[in-house]
Motif scaffolding. Structure first.
Motif, PDB file in Angstrom:
ATOM      1  N   MET A  34       0.818  -1.209   0.000  1.00  0.00           N
ATOM      2  CA  MET A  34       0.000   0.000   0.000  1.00  0.00           C
ATOM      3  C   MET A  34       0.855   1.264   0.000  1.00  0.00           C
ATOM      4  O   MET A  34       0.507   2.263  -0.638  1.00  0.00           O
ATOM      5  CB  MET A  34      -0.933  -0.003   1.212  1.00  0.00           C
ATOM      6  N   ALA A  35       1.987   1.221   0.703  1.00  0.00           N
ATOM      7  CA  ALA A  35       2.880   2.384   0.709  1.00  0.00           C
ATOM      8  C   ALA A  35       3.431   2.639  -0.693  1.00  0.00           C
ATOM      9  O   ALA A  35       3.447   3.789  -1.164  1.00  0.00           O
ATOM     10  CB  ALA A  35       4.036   2.158   1.688  1.00  0.00           C
ATOM     11  N   GLY A  36       3.857   1.584  -1.382  1.00  0.00           N
ATOM     12  CA  GLY A  36       4.374   1.739  -2.738  1.00  0.00           C
ATOM     13  C   GLY A  36       3.316   2.266  -3.687  1.00  0.00           C
ATOM     14  O   GLY A  36       3.603   3.128  -4.539  1.00  0.00           O
ATOM     15  N   ALA A  37       2.096   1.773  -3.549  1.00  0.00           N
ATOM     16  CA  ALA A  37       1.012   2.207  -4.430  1.00  0.00           C
ATOM     17  C   ALA A  37       0.646   3.672  -4.195  1.00  0.00           C
ATOM     18  O   ALA A  37       0.483   4.451  -5.146  1.00  0.00           O
ATOM     19  CB  ALA A  37      -0.212   1.315  -4.218  1.00  0.00           C
ATOM     20  N   ILE A  38       0.533   4.072  -2.934  1.00  0.00           N
ATOM     21  CA  ILE A  38       0.146   5.454  -2.626  1.00  0.00           C
ATOM     22  C   ILE A  38       1.230   6.428  -3.063  1.00  0.00           C
ATOM     23  O   ILE A  38       0.944   7.492  -3.621  1.00  0.00           O
ATOM     24  CB  ILE A  38      -0.162   5.603  -1.123  1.00  0.00           C
ATOM     25  N   LEU A  39       2.497   6.072  -2.826  1.00  0.00           N
ATOM     26  CA  LEU A  39       3.571   6.976  -3.235  1.00  0.00           C
ATOM     27  C   LEU A  39       3.639   7.083  -4.756  1.00  0.00           C
ATOM     28  O   LEU A  39       3.914   8.157  -5.302  1.00  0.00           O
ATOM     29  CB  LEU A  39       4.914   6.498  -2.685  1.00  0.00           C
ATOM     30  N   ALA A  40       3.372   5.982  -5.450  1.00  0.00           N
ATOM     31  CA  ALA A  40       3.345   6.009  -6.913  1.00  0.00           C
ATOM     32  C   ALA A  40       2.228   6.921  -7.418  1.00  0.00           C
ATOM     33  O   ALA A  40       2.418   7.699  -8.366  1.00  0.00           O
ATOM     34  CB  ALA A  40       3.165   4.595  -7.458  1.00  0.00           C
ATOM     35  N   LEU A  41       1.070   6.845  -6.785  1.00  0.00           N
ATOM     36  CA  LEU A  41      -0.036   7.732  -7.158  1.00  0.00           C
ATOM     37  C   LEU A  41       0.334   9.199  -6.932  1.00  0.00           C
ATOM     38  O   LEU A  41       0.002  10.072  -7.742  1.00  0.00           O
ATOM     39  CB  LEU A  41      -1.286   7.380  -6.345  1.00  0.00           C
ATOM     40  N   ALA A  42       1.038   9.457  -5.840  1.00  0.00           N
ATOM     41  CA  ALA A  42       1.467  10.823  -5.557  1.00  0.00           C
ATOM     42  C   ALA A  42       2.447  11.314  -6.617  1.00  0.00           C
ATOM     43  O   ALA A  42       2.403  12.483  -7.029  1.00  0.00           O
ATOM     44  CB  ALA A  42       2.113  10.897  -4.177  1.00  0.00           C
ATOM     45  N   ALA A  43       3.338  10.425  -7.072  1.00  0.00           N
ATOM     46  CA  ALA A  43       4.290  10.797  -8.118  1.00  0.00           C
ATOM     47  C   ALA A  43       3.567  11.089  -9.427  1.00  0.00           C
ATOM     48  O   ALA A  43       3.865  12.075 -10.121  1.00  0.00           O
ATOM     49  CB  ALA A  43       5.316   9.685  -8.316  1.00  0.00           C
ATOM     50  N   ALA A  44       2.593  10.234  -9.770  1.00  0.00           N
ATOM     51  CA  ALA A  44       1.804  10.469 -10.986  1.00  0.00           C
ATOM     52  C   ALA A  44       1.039  11.784 -10.881  1.00  0.00           C
ATOM     53  O   ALA A  44       0.947  12.556 -11.851  1.00  0.00           O
ATOM     54  CB  ALA A  44       0.832   9.306 -11.200  1.00  0.00           C
ATOM     55  N   PHE A  45       0.503  12.048  -9.718  1.00  0.00           N
ATOM     56  CA  PHE A  45      -0.226  13.300  -9.460  1.00  0.00           C
ATOM     57  C   PHE A  45       0.693  14.504  -9.635  1.00  0.00           C
ATOM     58  O   PHE A  45       0.343  15.487 -10.305  1.00  0.00           O
ATOM     59  CB  PHE A  45      -0.797  13.237  -8.040  1.00  0.00           C
ATOM     60  N   ALA A  46       1.877  14.440  -9.035  1.00  0.00           N
ATOM     61  CA  ALA A  46       2.811  15.565  -9.090  1.00  0.00           C
ATOM     62  C   ALA A  46       3.269  15.849 -10.517  1.00  0.00           C
ATOM     63  O   ALA A  46       3.352  17.010 -10.937  1.00  0.00           O
ATOM     64  CB  ALA A  46       4.009  15.292  -8.193  1.00  0.00           C
ATOM     65  N   VAL A  47       3.569  14.786 -11.276  1.00  0.00           N
ATOM     66  CA  VAL A  47       3.994  14.971 -12.672  1.00  0.00           C
ATOM     67  C   VAL A  47       2.848  15.557 -13.485  1.00  0.00           C
ATOM     68  O   VAL A  47       3.047  16.449 -14.323  1.00  0.00           O
ATOM     69  CB  VAL A  47       4.486  13.649 -13.279  1.00  0.00           C
ATOM     70  N   THR A  48       1.636  15.082 -13.256  1.00  0.00           N
ATOM     71  CA  THR A  48       0.465  15.602 -13.966  1.00  0.00           C
ATOM     72  C   THR A  48       0.273  17.090 -13.680  1.00  0.00           C
ATOM     73  O   THR A  48       0.028  17.889 -14.596  1.00  0.00           O
ATOM     74  CB  THR A  48      -0.802  14.828 -13.548  1.00  0.00           C
ATOM     75  N   VAL A  49       0.390  17.463 -12.412  1.00  0.00           N
ATOM     76  CA  VAL A  49       0.250  18.877 -12.040  1.00  0.00           C
ATOM     77  C   VAL A  49       1.339  19.710 -12.710  1.00  0.00           C
ATOM     78  O   VAL A  49       1.073  20.793 -13.247  1.00  0.00           O
ATOM     79  CB  VAL A  49       0.315  19.034 -10.508  1.00  0.00           C
ATOM     80  N   GLU A 134      -1.216   6.874 -28.651  1.00  0.00           N
ATOM     81  CA  GLU A 134       0.086   7.318 -28.169  1.00  0.00           C
ATOM     82  C   GLU A 134      -0.078   7.941 -26.785  1.00  0.00           C
ATOM     83  O   GLU A 134      -1.143   8.480 -26.456  1.00  0.00           O
ATOM     84  CB  GLU A 134       0.687   8.352 -29.128  1.00  0.00           C
ATOM     85  N   PRO A 135       0.955   7.881 -25.950  1.00  0.00           N
ATOM     86  CA  PRO A 135       0.850   8.476 -24.612  1.00  0.00           C
ATOM     87  C   PRO A 135       0.506   9.956 -24.689  1.00  0.00           C
ATOM     88  O   PRO A 135       0.946  10.667 -25.590  1.00  0.00           O
ATOM     89  CB  PRO A 135       2.255   8.278 -24.024  1.00  0.00           C
ATOM     90  N   ASN A 136      -0.297  10.407 -23.726  1.00  0.00           N
ATOM     91  CA  ASN A 136      -0.618  11.834 -23.663  1.00  0.00           C
ATOM     92  C   ASN A 136       0.594  12.615 -23.150  1.00  0.00           C
ATOM     93  O   ASN A 136       1.676  12.054 -22.953  1.00  0.00           O
ATOM     94  CB  ASN A 136      -1.856  12.071 -22.797  1.00  0.00           C
ATOM     95  N   ALA A 137       0.420  13.897 -22.911  1.00  0.00           N
ATOM     96  CA  ALA A 137       1.548  14.745 -22.537  1.00  0.00           C
ATOM     97  C   ALA A 137       2.217  14.278 -21.241  1.00  0.00           C
ATOM     98  O   ALA A 137       3.449  14.296 -21.132  1.00  0.00           O
ATOM     99  CB  ALA A 137       1.082  16.188 -22.393  1.00  0.00           C
ATOM    100  N   VAL A 138       1.409  13.836 -20.286  1.00  0.00           N
ATOM    101  CA  VAL A 138       1.973  13.370 -19.020  1.00  0.00           C
ATOM    102  C   VAL A 138       2.750  12.075 -19.241  1.00  0.00           C
ATOM    103  O   VAL A 138       3.864  11.903 -18.720  1.00  0.00           O
ATOM    104  CB  VAL A 138       0.868  13.159 -17.968  1.00  0.00           C
ATOM    105  N   GLY A 139       2.189  11.172 -20.027  1.00  0.00           N
ATOM    106  CA  GLY A 139       2.871   9.915 -20.325  1.00  0.00           C
ATOM    107  C   GLY A 139       4.191  10.140 -21.050  1.00  0.00           C
ATOM    108  O   GLY A 139       5.199   9.480 -20.775  1.00  0.00           O
ATOM    109  N   GLN A 140       4.206  11.071 -21.970  1.00  0.00           N
ATOM    110  CA  GLN A 140       5.440  11.390 -22.683  1.00  0.00           C
ATOM    111  C   GLN A 140       6.493  11.953 -21.726  1.00  0.00           C
ATOM    112  O   GLN A 140       7.678  11.637 -21.845  1.00  0.00           O
ATOM    113  CB  GLN A 140       5.145  12.388 -23.796  1.00  0.00           C
ATOM    114  N   LYS A 141       6.065  12.769 -20.791  1.00  0.00           N
ATOM    115  CA  LYS A 141       6.991  13.335 -19.810  1.00  0.00           C
ATOM    116  C   LYS A 141       7.608  12.249 -18.947  1.00  0.00           C
ATOM    117  O   LYS A 141       8.819  12.273 -18.658  1.00  0.00           O
ATOM    118  CB  LYS A 141       6.259  14.355 -18.941  1.00  0.00           C
TER     119      LYS A 141
END
Length: 281
Positions: A34-49, A134-141
Motif C-alpha cells: 500500500m505504501a508503494g502504491a500510494i507513493l506512486a499515485l502521488a508521483a503520478a499526481f505531481a507529474v500531472t500537475v 500514443e501516450p498523452n503529454a503526461v505519459g510522454q513526460k
C-alpha cells in the motif's frame, strides 16, 4: 503540548524499528504494498500537475500529500525501514538480529515494488487509453524522465554513477527526516506539517527515491521510453537503493541515536559548586 522532545522521539524511533522487525510477513507485505502504491499515485499526481501547469514547483509542493497519507495510515516504505530497523539492532533489543533486519528490508522491497508496479500499469492504461493511442503529454513526460535518469547517467560513466549515488543519499536524508519529523508531534496537523517540509525539498531538488523510481521507470518503459529494464536496474534502482540506505541510516538514524539517545555527559558534569556562604550573624 503536541511537541515531542528529541529524547522522546529518539526512543520512539527505536521502538518503531523493533516493531517492524517482528511484524508478521502478511502485515509487512500488505503495508509495504500500500505504501508503494500510494507513493506512486502521488508521483503520478505531481507529474500531472507539473505538466498541466508548466510549473514543476507546484507539483513538488503537492507531492508530499502521498507521503503524509501513507505514514498516517501506518504503511511502510523501504526508505523508512532502512533508517529505523538498524537502530533496534544497534540498541541490542532482545531477539533483534541482522537476519531479522534483512528479512524486513527484503519484504518491504517486494511489497513496495508490487504496489508501485500496480499503479504503473494502471496509469499507463490511463495515459494511453488502454494502450490504444500514443501516450498523452503526461505519459510522454514520464518516458523522458526515465531516459534522462538511466541512460543519461550511463553516458557520463563513473561521474554519472557518483551523481546518482549522491542524489540517492541526499534523498533519504530528507525522506527519513520526514519520517522522524512525524514523531515530533502527537497531532495529525503537526505530523503533516513536519513531514511536508523535507519531502518537498527532496522532490523539488530531483533526488533519487527508490520507491518513486519503482513507478516512474517501469511506467516510462510501458510508455515508450528509450531505455531498457537493465538500464533501469543497473543505472538507477540498485545504486539508488544503496544510496538511500546510506543516507537514511548515516545522516538521520545514526546521528539522532548518537546525540539524543546516547547523549554524552555535559562538559561540566563533574563540577561541584562551592557551598553557599553562611549568612552573617
Amino acid at each position: 503540548m503536541s511537541y515531542v522532545n528529541p529524547q522522546e522521539f529518539a526512543t520512539k524511533m527505536i521502538d518503531a524499528g523493533e516493531s517492524k522487525i517482528f511484524m508478521s510477513t502478511k502485515d509487512t507485505l500488505i503495508r509495504a504494498y500500500m505504501a508503494g502504491a500510494i507513493l506512486a499515485l502521488a508521483a503520478a499526481f505531481a507529474v500531472t500537475v507539473a505538466v498541466n501547469t508548466g510549473d514543476f514547483l507546484v507539483g513538488a509542493l503537492l507531492f508530499p500529500v502521498g507521503f503524509c497519507m501513507l505514514y498516517l495510515l501506518g504503511f511502510d516504505l523501504l526508505t523508512g525501514v532502512f533508517t529505523l530497523c538498524p537502530l533496534a539492532l544497534l540498541d541490542k533489543r532482545p531477539g533483534v538480529t541482522v537476519g531479522g533486519v534483512l528479512r524486513n528490508w527484503g519484504l518491504v522491497f517486494v511489497g513496495n515494488f508490487a504496489g508501485a508496479m500496480t499503479v504503473a500499469v494502471f496509469m499507463a492504461i490511463i495515459f494511453t487509453t488502454g494502450f490504444s493511442t500514443e501516450p498523452n503529454a503526461v505519459g510522454q513526460k514520464i518516458g523522458v524522465i526515465g531516459e534522462s535518469r538511466t541512460v543519461g547517467y550511463q553516458a557520463a560513466g563513473a561521474a554519472g554513477m557518483l551523481t546518482l549515488f549522491v542524489r540517492a543519499v541526499m534523498c533519504n536524508w530528507m525522506v527519513s527526516t520526514g519520517v522522524v519529523a512525524a514523531m515530533m508531534s502527537t497531532s495529525v496537523s503537526g505530523k503533516v506539517i513536519a513531514m511536508w517540509m523535507p519531502i518537498l525539498v527532496f522532490f523539488y531538488l530531483g533526488f533519487e527515491h527508490s520507491i518513486v523510481n519503482m513507478f516512474l521507470f517501469p511506467s516510462g518503459l510501458m510508455l515508450g521510453g528509450q531505455f531498457t529494464w537493465m538500464d533501469y536496474i543497473l543505472w538507477n534502482e540498485l545504486p539508488t537503493v544503496i544510496g538511500n540506505l546510506v543516507g537514511g541510516l548515516t545522516f538521520v538514524g545514526a546521528m539522532i541515536y548518537a546525540t539524543h539517545y546516547k547523549t554524552s555527559p555535559k562538559r561540566n558534569a563533574g563540577y561541584e559548586k562551592a557551598p553557599a556562604a553562611a549568612p552573617a550573624e
